[in-house]
Motif scaffolding. Structure first.
Motif, PDB file in Angstrom:
ATOM      1  N   HIS A 486       0.805  17.061 -35.569  1.00 56.51           N
ATOM      2  CA  HIS A 486      -0.213  16.310 -34.828  1.00 56.51           C
ATOM      3  C   HIS A 486       0.401  15.550 -33.652  1.00 56.51           C
ATOM      4  O   HIS A 486      -0.228  15.415 -32.586  1.00 56.51           O
ATOM      5  N   ASP A 487       1.630  15.014 -33.821  1.00 57.47           N
ATOM      6  CA  ASP A 487       2.276  14.273 -32.723  1.00 57.47           C
ATOM      7  C   ASP A 487       2.522  15.175 -31.516  1.00 57.47           C
ATOM      8  O   ASP A 487       2.326  14.762 -30.366  1.00 57.47           O
ATOM      9  N   VAL A 488       2.953  16.415 -31.777  1.00 55.14           N
ATOM     10  CA  VAL A 488       3.181  17.362 -30.683  1.00 55.14           C
ATOM     11  C   VAL A 488       1.855  17.709 -30.019  1.00 55.14           C
ATOM     12  O   VAL A 488       1.770  17.818 -28.784  1.00 55.14           O
ATOM     13  N   TRP A 489       0.797  17.868 -30.841  1.00 63.69           N
ATOM     14  CA  TRP A 489      -0.526  18.170 -30.278  1.00 63.69           C
ATOM     15  C   TRP A 489      -0.974  17.052 -29.333  1.00 63.69           C
ATOM     16  O   TRP A 489      -1.462  17.320 -28.230  1.00 63.69           O
ATOM     17  N   LEU A 490      -0.800  15.808 -29.768  1.00 62.23           N
ATOM     18  CA  LEU A 490      -1.202  14.678 -28.927  1.00 62.23           C
ATOM     19  C   LEU A 490      -0.372  14.624 -27.645  1.00 62.23           C
ATOM     20  O   LEU A 490      -0.898  14.310 -26.562  1.00 62.23           O
ATOM     21  N   LEU A 492       0.931  17.129 -26.070  1.00 59.59           N
ATOM     22  CA  LEU A 492       0.473  18.208 -25.194  1.00 59.59           C
ATOM     23  C   LEU A 492      -0.899  17.884 -24.613  1.00 59.59           C
ATOM     24  O   LEU A 492      -1.175  18.146 -23.435  1.00 59.59           O
ATOM     25  N   GLU A 493      -1.762  17.295 -25.445  1.00 58.45           N
ATOM     26  CA  GLU A 493      -3.117  16.966 -25.004  1.00 58.45           C
ATOM     27  C   GLU A 493      -3.101  15.920 -23.894  1.00 58.45           C
ATOM     28  O   GLU A 493      -3.996  15.874 -23.034  1.00 58.45           O
ATOM     29  N   ALA A 494      -2.057  15.062 -23.901  1.00 59.22           N
ATOM     30  CA  ALA A 494      -1.946  14.025 -22.868  1.00 59.22           C
ATOM     31  C   ALA A 494      -1.618  14.612 -21.504  1.00 59.22           C
ATOM     32  O   ALA A 494      -1.839  13.975 -20.469  1.00 59.22           O
ATOM     33  N   LYS A 495      -1.065  15.831 -21.481  1.00 58.00           N
ATOM     34  CA  LYS A 495      -0.748  16.504 -20.209  1.00 58.00           C
ATOM     35  C   LYS A 495      -2.017  17.200 -19.711  1.00 58.00           C
ATOM     36  O   LYS A 495      -2.249  18.388 -19.982  1.00 58.00           O
ATOM     37  N   THR A 496      -2.871  16.445 -19.021  1.00 59.98           N
ATOM     38  CA  THR A 496      -4.200  16.957 -18.668  1.00 59.98           C
ATOM     39  C   THR A 496      -4.167  18.177 -17.763  1.00 59.98           C
ATOM     40  O   THR A 496      -5.111  18.975 -17.736  1.00 59.98           O
ATOM     41  N   ASP A 497      -3.078  18.336 -16.975  1.00 64.63           N
ATOM     42  CA  ASP A 497      -2.999  19.479 -16.055  1.00 64.63           C
ATOM     43  C   ASP A 497      -2.198  20.645 -16.651  1.00 64.63           C
ATOM     44  O   ASP A 497      -1.903  21.614 -15.955  1.00 64.63           O
ATOM     45  N   PHE A 498      -1.864  20.546 -17.950  1.00 69.00           N
ATOM     46  CA  PHE A 498      -1.049  21.597 -18.575  1.00 69.00           C
ATOM     47  C   PHE A 498      -1.923  22.780 -19.025  1.00 69.00           C
ATOM     48  O   PHE A 498      -3.052  22.583 -19.495  1.00 69.00           O
ATOM     49  N   TYR A 499      -1.378  23.969 -18.862  1.00 68.18           N
ATOM     50  CA  TYR A 499      -2.018  25.145 -19.463  1.00 68.18           C
ATOM     51  C   TYR A 499      -0.943  26.194 -19.734  1.00 68.18           C
ATOM     52  O   TYR A 499       0.106  26.232 -19.087  1.00 68.18           O
ATOM     53  N   PHE A 500      -1.206  27.053 -20.743  1.00 68.00           N
ATOM     54  CA  PHE A 500      -0.297  28.148 -21.072  1.00 68.00           C
ATOM     55  C   PHE A 500      -0.502  29.286 -20.075  1.00 68.00           C
ATOM     56  O   PHE A 500      -1.638  29.641 -19.748  1.00 68.00           O
ATOM     57  N   ARG A 501       0.596  29.846 -19.602  1.00 70.15           N
ATOM     58  CA  ARG A 501       0.515  30.930 -18.617  1.00 70.15           C
ATOM     59  C   ARG A 501      -0.031  32.211 -19.252  1.00 70.15           C
ATOM     60  O   ARG A 501      -0.738  32.980 -18.623  1.00 70.15           O
ATOM     61  N   TYR A 515     -11.542  23.578 -32.844  1.00 71.75           N
ATOM     62  CA  TYR A 515     -11.374  23.587 -34.297  1.00 71.75           C
ATOM     63  C   TYR A 515     -11.000  22.196 -34.812  1.00 71.75           C
ATOM     64  O   TYR A 515     -11.565  21.694 -35.798  1.00 71.75           O
ATOM     65  N   LEU A 516     -10.041  21.539 -34.128  1.00 75.53           N
ATOM     66  CA  LEU A 516      -9.550  20.240 -34.591  1.00 75.53           C
ATOM     67  C   LEU A 516     -10.570  19.116 -34.395  1.00 75.53           C
ATOM     68  O   LEU A 516     -10.477  18.072 -35.038  1.00 75.53           O
ATOM     69  N   GLU A 517     -11.540  19.333 -33.519  1.00 76.13           N
ATOM     70  CA  GLU A 517     -12.601  18.341 -33.374  1.00 76.13           C
ATOM     71  C   GLU A 517     -13.466  18.261 -34.627  1.00 76.13           C
ATOM     72  O   GLU A 517     -14.055  17.228 -34.935  1.00 76.13           O
ATOM     73  N   ASN A 518     -13.555  19.385 -35.361  1.00 74.36           N
ATOM     74  CA  ASN A 518     -14.446  19.455 -36.532  1.00 74.36           C
ATOM     75  C   ASN A 518     -13.692  19.538 -37.856  1.00 74.36           C
ATOM     76  O   ASN A 518     -14.318  19.672 -38.903  1.00 74.36           O
ATOM     77  N   HIS A 519     -12.365  19.516 -37.800  1.00 74.80           N
ATOM     78  CA  HIS A 519     -11.554  19.592 -39.021  1.00 74.80           C
ATOM     79  C   HIS A 519     -10.512  18.487 -38.991  1.00 74.80           C
ATOM     80  O   HIS A 519      -9.898  18.216 -37.953  1.00 74.80           O
ATOM     81  N   SER A 553      12.187  17.554 -32.365  1.00 76.69           N
ATOM     82  CA  SER A 553      12.662  16.673 -31.300  1.00 76.69           C
ATOM     83  C   SER A 553      11.661  16.691 -30.155  1.00 76.69           C
ATOM     84  O   SER A 553      11.309  17.753 -29.639  1.00 76.69           O
ATOM     85  N   MET A 554      11.187  15.506 -29.765  1.00 72.22           N
ATOM     86  CA  MET A 554      10.256  15.429 -28.647  1.00 72.22           C
ATOM     87  C   MET A 554      10.936  15.822 -27.332  1.00 72.22           C
ATOM     88  O   MET A 554      10.275  16.255 -26.392  1.00 72.22           O
ATOM     89  N   ASP A 555      12.266  15.670 -27.292  1.00 70.14           N
ATOM     90  CA  ASP A 555      12.985  16.148 -26.106  1.00 70.14           C
ATOM     91  C   ASP A 555      12.851  17.659 -25.977  1.00 70.14           C
ATOM     92  O   ASP A 555      12.671  18.190 -24.867  1.00 70.14           O
ATOM     93  N   ALA A 556      12.936  18.352 -27.116  1.00 68.69           N
ATOM     94  CA  ALA A 556      12.770  19.817 -27.103  1.00 68.69           C
ATOM     95  C   ALA A 556      11.354  20.188 -26.687  1.00 68.69           C
ATOM     96  O   ALA A 556      11.136  21.147 -25.936  1.00 68.69           O
ATOM     97  N   VAL A 557      10.383  19.414 -27.173  1.00 70.98           N
ATOM     98  CA  VAL A 557       8.981  19.660 -26.795  1.00 70.98           C
ATOM     99  C   VAL A 557       8.820  19.491 -25.289  1.00 70.98           C
ATOM    100  O   VAL A 557       8.181  20.312 -24.613  1.00 70.98           O
ATOM    101  N   ASP A 558       9.407  18.433 -24.732  1.00 68.44           N
ATOM    102  CA  ASP A 558       9.310  18.207 -23.286  1.00 68.44           C
ATOM    103  C   ASP A 558      10.010  19.315 -22.501  1.00 68.44           C
ATOM    104  O   ASP A 558       9.555  19.700 -21.414  1.00 68.44           O
ATOM    105  N   ASP A 559      11.107  19.840 -23.059  1.00 69.03           N
ATOM    106  CA  ASP A 559      11.792  20.966 -22.411  1.00 69.03           C
ATOM    107  C   ASP A 559      10.876  22.182 -22.343  1.00 69.03           C
ATOM    108  O   ASP A 559      10.814  22.872 -21.315  1.00 69.03           O
ATOM    109  N   TYR A 560      10.160  22.449 -23.455  1.00 63.79           N
ATOM    110  CA  TYR A 560       9.236  23.595 -23.470  1.00 63.79           C
ATOM    111  C   TYR A 560       8.148  23.394 -22.419  1.00 63.79           C
ATOM    112  O   TYR A 560       7.795  24.324 -21.668  1.00 63.79           O
TER     113      TYR A 560
END
Length: 610
Positions: A486-490, A492-501, A515-519, A553-560
């Protein structure tokens, strides 16, 4: 028409079972690390690459890429619709569904196939009624009774009788049977005039069922020998029946085979029925005297071992040798051979010695395939004759050269040395020479065909895939982390201009947000039902198969995120400038070449900084 099944009911049904229990009915699984592995039921393979996660309640094949939850497994395996898969799982999990959700059919077929299956089911019911309840079936019933067939056997295996009276055609004509369907069914023979006649007459009828217990064909046995007619007559191939892909009684024997990891292959239907009656419930038979590659592949998915129990006469021994050759060529299944003493059939042995003795006989290890073949190779040879003896030894050593076990080779070399008074070292040397020749020929073929040397075997070997680029790896890992943490999801969600190529990853990401809005939490098996699309379900199964470090590691998440947001666009620009530069060179435009070269250098500098 059945009503749609509500989502809460679907959740209840899915969580009522363990996917391992459902898959294990069809695939032999072995524990390896966190997951269980087996031979994939969706494509031909020799090495297990099919994975089932008990924790996540999903499956994934590392080779063919299929994946999903328990419903998707049954949908792909049995070619049924989603509602039908839910109903089947509910039945397995003892969840009672409202009748409003239940349709009258188990599987989705073409109209032609559905019609033919219905015809065969009705024909079986008619034949069974004739055998049990009419004067026309009296002689056939008496014959079966004399052979030890009980009323319970008749009901369990659906046995019947087809009389001489052309009764089947009249039966279907009364029920508005359409000529084209009757003609396609294989239940009738078309005369030159175009009229149809019953294919099966004066025969005891053995229904042939598919793996789900549906009648798809018949084998008819003459009650009394008739000159010019075969003892057994099988249905021809039809849109629902291919004799090379069906094993008699597999629908009833499957569960025992999976439990015992062993199938017993008998020569005839009556042998299977007698064995089943005596308590040997992993008994099967092929549709004829010879096994097929498809039948062996079916067995390899659910069994470690095949025990062959054919007649001990010359025809039976030849059939055993053929079966061993086919199995060894196409699978790694362990093979053993059991002969019933004095060439008795199972029913005779049970009558003379009792059920317990028969069960004990069938539970024995039996003779190894190598031992059987070493004896079989003596057939027709006079071993007192030097020429025949040399021919036999050449065959025998060739057999031993193929064995993978040094201990087994040593055992049989000792036997040959003792029996024929030949020095064991001489026999071993000749055998080693055969092995060397075989390896040399194999290498020659590999060089000629430019085939690379295979890698050493492991638990999972997948098809060679192109090496993934850093962007694809980053997208896969980031999406897998975001779904499961959930922490990684949050983050990523905070990056409003992010999208997967990758368009499909972005689609999964957006659907996951809904899905997560209803579960309250993420459940991969539940999310797959939410996705609906098979290709997206397979992507999620692939993401869930990634072995992620539990210490995120959140550093690894930021690298991705950095690679996807900055590196990916640069890659696209570099590719485009390179194409433009190549075009400028082709046109001879020196000024544009210089300008694009400067752009390319600057882009590479930016890439290094990223």
């Amino acid at each position: 028409m059945a009503k749609p099944i509500p989502e809460d009911v679907i959740d209840e049904v899915r969580t009522s079972v363990d996917i391992v229990d459902v898959v294990s009915r069809h695939v032999q699984l072995k524990k390896a690390g966190k997951n269980l592995f087996g031979i994939c039921p969706f494509h031909d393979e020799k090495t297990p690459s099919f994975s089932v996660s008990e924790d996540k309640q999903i499956f994934h094949c590392f080779s063919c890429g299929r994946g999903g939850n328990v419903f998707k497994f049954l949908m792909d395996l049995e070619h049924v619709s989603f509602p039908d898969a839910v109903r089947e799982v509910a039945e397995f999990g003892h969840v009672e569904l409202d009748k409003a959700y239940i349709s009258n059919h188990k599987a989705q077929y073409t109209d032609t196939q559905s019609g033919l299956i219905d015809m065969y089911e009705r024909a079986q019911q008619l034949y069974s009624h004739i055998l049990k309840n009419t004067e026309m079936g009296h002689d056939a019933l008496q014959y079966l009774t004399e052979r030890g067939i009980t009323t319970e056997d008749i009901d369990t295996f659906g046995l019947g009788f087809a009389p001489d009276d052309q009764i089947l055609q009249s039966y279907f004509n009364e029920q508005d049977g359409q000529y084209d369907q009757l003609r396609t069914s294989g239940l009738f023979i078309e005369r030159q005039s175009g009229d149809l006649a019953d294919r099966f007459t004066n025969r005891i009828m053995f229904p042939i069922r598919d793996s789900n217990g549906r009648v798809i064909a018949f084998s008819g046995r003459l009650v009394e020998k008739i000159e010019g007619q075969p003892k057994y007559l099988n249905s021809p191939e039809t849109p629902i029946f291919n004799k090379g892909t069906v094993l008699y009684n597999l629908d009833l024997a499957r569960s025992t085979i999976l439990q015992e990891h062993r199938a017993i292959l008998f020569e005839g239907f009556m042998d299977v029925i007698a064995a089943h009656r005596a308590g040997v419930t992993n008994a099967i038979a092929s549709m004829g005297t010879s096994l097929t590659n498809q039948q062996v592949n079916m067995l390899e998915r659910i069994s470690n071992q095949i025990t062959i129990c054919y007649d001990g006469d010359s025809a039976g021994q030849n059939a055993i040798a053929r079966a061993i050759g086919l199995i060894e060529t196409n699978s790694k299944i362990k093979i053993s051979v059991i002969f019933i003493p004095n060439q008795q059939d199972p029913d005779e042995y049970v009558k003379n010695h009792g059920k317990d003795e028969f069960i004990n006989l069938m539970s024995q290890t039996g003779e190894s395939s190598a031992s059987f073949l070493l004896k079989f190779d003596r057939t027709g040879l006079n071993l007192d004759n030097e020429t025949d003896l040399l021919e036999y030894l050449q065959k025998a050593l060739g057999r031993l050269a193929n064995l993978g076990s040094n201990v087994e080779q040593d055992l049989y070399l000792n036997q040959l040395s003792d029996e024929f008074k030949i020095d064991k070292d001489d026999l071993r040397m000749q055998m080693r020479g055969m092995q060397a020749d075989r390896i040399a020929k194999k290498n020659d073929r590999r060089i000629y065909q430019n085939v690379p040397e295979p890698e050493s075997p492991g638990l999972v070997q997948t098809k060679q895939q192109p090496k993934k680029g850093s962007i694809e790896v980053a997208e896969q890992h980031l999406l897998a982390l975001a779904l499961n943490n959930h922490d990684v999801w949050l983050r990523l969600e905070a990056k409003t201009d992010f999208y997967f190529r990758d368009e499909q990853y972005q689609t999964v990401y957006m659907l996951a947000a809904g899905y997560l809005e209803n579960h309250s939490s993420y459940n991969p098996a539940d999310f797959m039902d939410y996705l609906k699309e098979p290709n997206l379900q397979s992507i999620v199964a692939n993401l869930e198969s990634i072995d992620m470090n539990e210490d995120i590691s959140m550093d690894a998440v930021d690298d991705y995120i950095n690679i996807i947001s900055n590196f990916a666009p640069l890659e696209s620009k570099i590719i485009q400038v390179q194409k433009d530069l190549n075009e400028a060179v082709r046109l001879g435009n020196k000024g544009l070449q210089q300008e694009l070269t400067v752009q390319l250098v600057n882009l590479f500098k930016q890439k290094q900084q990223v």
